[in-house]
Design a protein around this motif. Structure first.
Motif, PDB file in Angstrom:
ATOM      1  N   MET A 186      82.780  53.262  30.405  1.00 59.54           N
ATOM      2  CA  MET A 186      82.196  51.932  30.580  1.00 59.54           C
ATOM      3  C   MET A 186      80.848  52.013  31.292  1.00 59.54           C
ATOM      4  O   MET A 186      79.893  51.333  30.928  1.00 59.54           O
ATOM      5  N   ALA A 187      80.776  52.883  32.293  1.00 59.99           N
ATOM      6  CA  ALA A 187      79.529  53.022  33.056  1.00 59.99           C
ATOM      7  C   ALA A 187      78.384  53.458  32.147  1.00 59.99           C
ATOM      8  O   ALA A 187      77.236  53.038  32.320  1.00 59.99           O
ATOM      9  N   LYS A 188      78.693  54.285  31.149  1.00 58.16           N
ATOM     10  CA  LYS A 188      77.649  54.767  30.221  1.00 58.16           C
ATOM     11  C   LYS A 188      77.073  53.634  29.376  1.00 58.16           C
ATOM     12  O   LYS A 188      75.995  53.750  28.829  1.00 58.16           O
ATOM     13  N   GLU A 189      77.823  52.551  29.244  1.00 57.36           N
ATOM     14  CA  GLU A 189      77.382  51.438  28.380  1.00 57.36           C
ATOM     15  C   GLU A 189      76.567  50.381  29.130  1.00 57.36           C
ATOM     16  O   GLU A 189      76.270  49.333  28.595  1.00 57.36           O
ATOM     17  N   ILE A 190      76.246  50.653  30.401  1.00 56.37           N
ATOM     18  CA  ILE A 190      75.540  49.634  31.201  1.00 56.37           C
ATOM     19  C   ILE A 190      74.048  49.966  31.273  1.00 56.37           C
ATOM     20  O   ILE A 190      73.661  50.975  31.874  1.00 56.37           O
ATOM     21  N   PRO A 191      73.184  49.127  30.658  1.00 55.02           N
ATOM     22  CA  PRO A 191      71.741  49.413  30.688  1.00 55.02           C
ATOM     23  C   PRO A 191      71.188  49.590  32.101  1.00 55.02           C
ATOM     24  O   PRO A 191      70.311  50.426  32.319  1.00 55.02           O
ATOM     25  N   LEU A 192      71.674  48.831  33.071  1.00 54.00           N
ATOM     26  CA  LEU A 192      71.154  48.997  34.435  1.00 54.00           C
ATOM     27  C   LEU A 192      71.721  50.232  35.144  1.00 54.00           C
ATOM     28  O   LEU A 192      71.447  50.472  36.318  1.00 54.00           O
ATOM     29  N   ALA A 193      72.549  50.978  34.435  1.00 56.95           N
ATOM     30  CA  ALA A 193      73.005  52.310  34.867  1.00 56.95           C
ATOM     31  C   ALA A 193      73.724  52.331  36.208  1.00 56.95           C
ATOM     32  O   ALA A 193      73.615  53.299  36.957  1.00 56.95           O
ATOM     33  N   ARG A 194      74.415  51.270  36.515  1.00 60.91           N
ATOM     34  CA  ARG A 194      75.297  51.289  37.691  1.00 60.91           C
ATOM     35  C   ARG A 194      76.418  50.281  37.482  1.00 60.91           C
ATOM     36  O   ARG A 194      76.254  49.300  36.733  1.00 60.91           O
ATOM     37  N   LEU A 195      77.540  50.509  38.153  1.00 63.42           N
ATOM     38  CA  LEU A 195      78.611  49.518  38.135  1.00 63.42           C
ATOM     39  C   LEU A 195      78.177  48.335  38.987  1.00 63.42           C
ATOM     40  O   LEU A 195      77.395  48.492  39.925  1.00 63.42           O
ATOM     41  N   GLY A 196      78.705  47.143  38.660  1.00 62.31           N
ATOM     42  CA  GLY A 196      78.376  45.969  39.461  1.00 62.31           C
ATOM     43  C   GLY A 196      79.171  45.950  40.758  1.00 62.31           C
ATOM     44  O   GLY A 196      80.239  46.571  40.869  1.00 62.31           O
ATOM     45  N   GLN A 197      78.634  45.241  41.740  1.00 64.62           N
ATOM     46  CA  GLN A 197      79.340  45.025  43.009  1.00 64.62           C
ATOM     47  C   GLN A 197      79.781  43.567  43.080  1.00 64.62           C
ATOM     48  O   GLN A 197      79.144  42.696  42.473  1.00 64.62           O
ATOM     49  N   PRO A 198      80.856  43.274  43.817  1.00 68.18           N
ATOM     50  CA  PRO A 198      81.308  41.875  43.937  1.00 68.18           C
ATOM     51  C   PRO A 198      80.177  40.920  44.333  1.00 68.18           C
ATOM     52  O   PRO A 198      80.104  39.796  43.854  1.00 68.18           O
ATOM     53  N   GLU A 199      79.267  41.400  45.179  1.00 75.28           N
ATOM     54  CA  GLU A 199      78.157  40.547  45.636  1.00 75.28           C
ATOM     55  C   GLU A 199      77.230  40.159  44.477  1.00 75.28           C
ATOM     56  O   GLU A 199      76.608  39.101  44.509  1.00 75.28           O
ATOM     57  N   ASP A 200      77.127  41.012  43.460  1.00 71.66           N
ATOM     58  CA  ASP A 200      76.278  40.665  42.306  1.00 71.66           C
ATOM     59  C   ASP A 200      76.798  39.381  41.651  1.00 71.66           C
ATOM     60  O   ASP A 200      76.019  38.527  41.235  1.00 71.66           O
TER      61      ASP A 200
END
Ligand code: NAP
Length: 247
Positions: free
Chosen positions: A204-218
């Motif tokens: 899943m992480a590989k599919e994120i253009p911003l290249a990071r997992l999200g945080q709850p604060e996002d």
């Protein structure tokens, strides 16, 4: 202080995204009432984090899948200031499995919590907000509700249903100055996603253009925007908070 003198109910605030939303709203001056299913101690930690911002905060045990417990939650919340301006439907669960092996219980539990629980909360909140001619409702959907995901037909159905309810209620309540919007988080680091196998998380992480997992604060920042005056002309919108994952 964008939300001073307002009271917010945030379901499922004992941890993860719900806790971050509670704290973000408290930081903007809102009084916060949250609920939890089992995590009493964790919910009290959320309450004390909110109180650090000088607001009133309360945690109520209430299973949102039960309409009478939702009624109890709102009764307790209304005791805080006597009014309710904000509802964030955050509480949610997963019971993953491939469709051919999915049991009726797995399907029903997810629909009962994620979809019916949201319906019960929105129904009670709408009555108060219509009378007041002011309100902000945000539902927490998921990009899985937009795109689907193998192993999550129950979850995808619940989250797609939440989007349909959000848009329908936005049309019902618009003339009463009540906005109803959804956020659709992507892959956010919480207990829910920590339970997934490492291989799934890595993929899943590989599919994120911003290249990071999200945080709850996002997600919490997006919710804080949608309930603020800055978003007063936005309703029926689905705001993806996913690092570009669902483009
Ligand atoms: P989480 O860490 O598993 O936390 C879930 C929260 O919901 C907990 O506070 C839990 O309370 C509460 N809850 C669960 N069932 C409940 C019920 N029947 N009645 C009342 N409260 C209940 O989940 P999360 O990752 O923060 O997710 C929060 C929301 O974001 C969910 O709707 C989820 O579907 C959505 N979402 C998450 C992601 C992600 O990547 N994490 C992505 C998209 C959407 P207890 O602790 O007391 O059980």
């Amino acid at each position: 202080m964008l939300l001073e003198n307002q009271t917010a109910i945030v379901t499922g605030g004992s941890r993860g995204i719900g806790r971050a939303i509670c704290v973000a709203l408290a930081k903007e001056g809102a009084n916060v009432v949250t609920c939890y299913a089992h995590g009493a101690k964790a919910a009290e930690e959320t309450v004390s984090q909110c109180k650090e911002y000088g607001v009133q905060a309360l945690a109520v045990q209430a299973d949102i899948a039960k309409t009478e417990e939702v009624d109890h939650l709102f009764e307790e919340a209304l005791k805080v200031t006597g009014s309710l301006e904000i509802l964030v439907n955050n509480a949610g669960i997963t019971k993953d499995g491939l469709l051919v092996r999915m049991t009726d219980e797995q399907f029903d539990q997810v629909i009962d919590t994620n979809l019916k629980g949201t319906f019960y909360c929105m129904r009670v909140a709408s009555k108060h907000m219509m009378k007041k001619r002011y309100g902000r409702i945000v539902t927490v959907s998921s990009i899985v509700g937009l795109n689907g995901n193998a192993g999550q037909v129950n979850y995808a159905a619940s989250k797609a249903g939440v989007i349909g309810m959000t848009k329908s209620l936005a049309k019902e309540l618009g003339s009463r100055n009540v906005t109803v919007n959804a956020v659709a988080p992507g892959f956010i680091t919480t207990d829910m996603t920590n339970a997934l196998p490492d291989t799934v998380r890595e993929q899943m992480a590989k599919e994120i253009p911003l290249a990071r997992l999200g945080q709850p604060e996002d997600v919490a920042h997006a919710v804080a925007f949608l309930v603020s005056d800055a978003a007063s002309y936005i309703t029926g919108h689905v705001l993806n908070v996913d690092g570009g994952m669902a483009m």
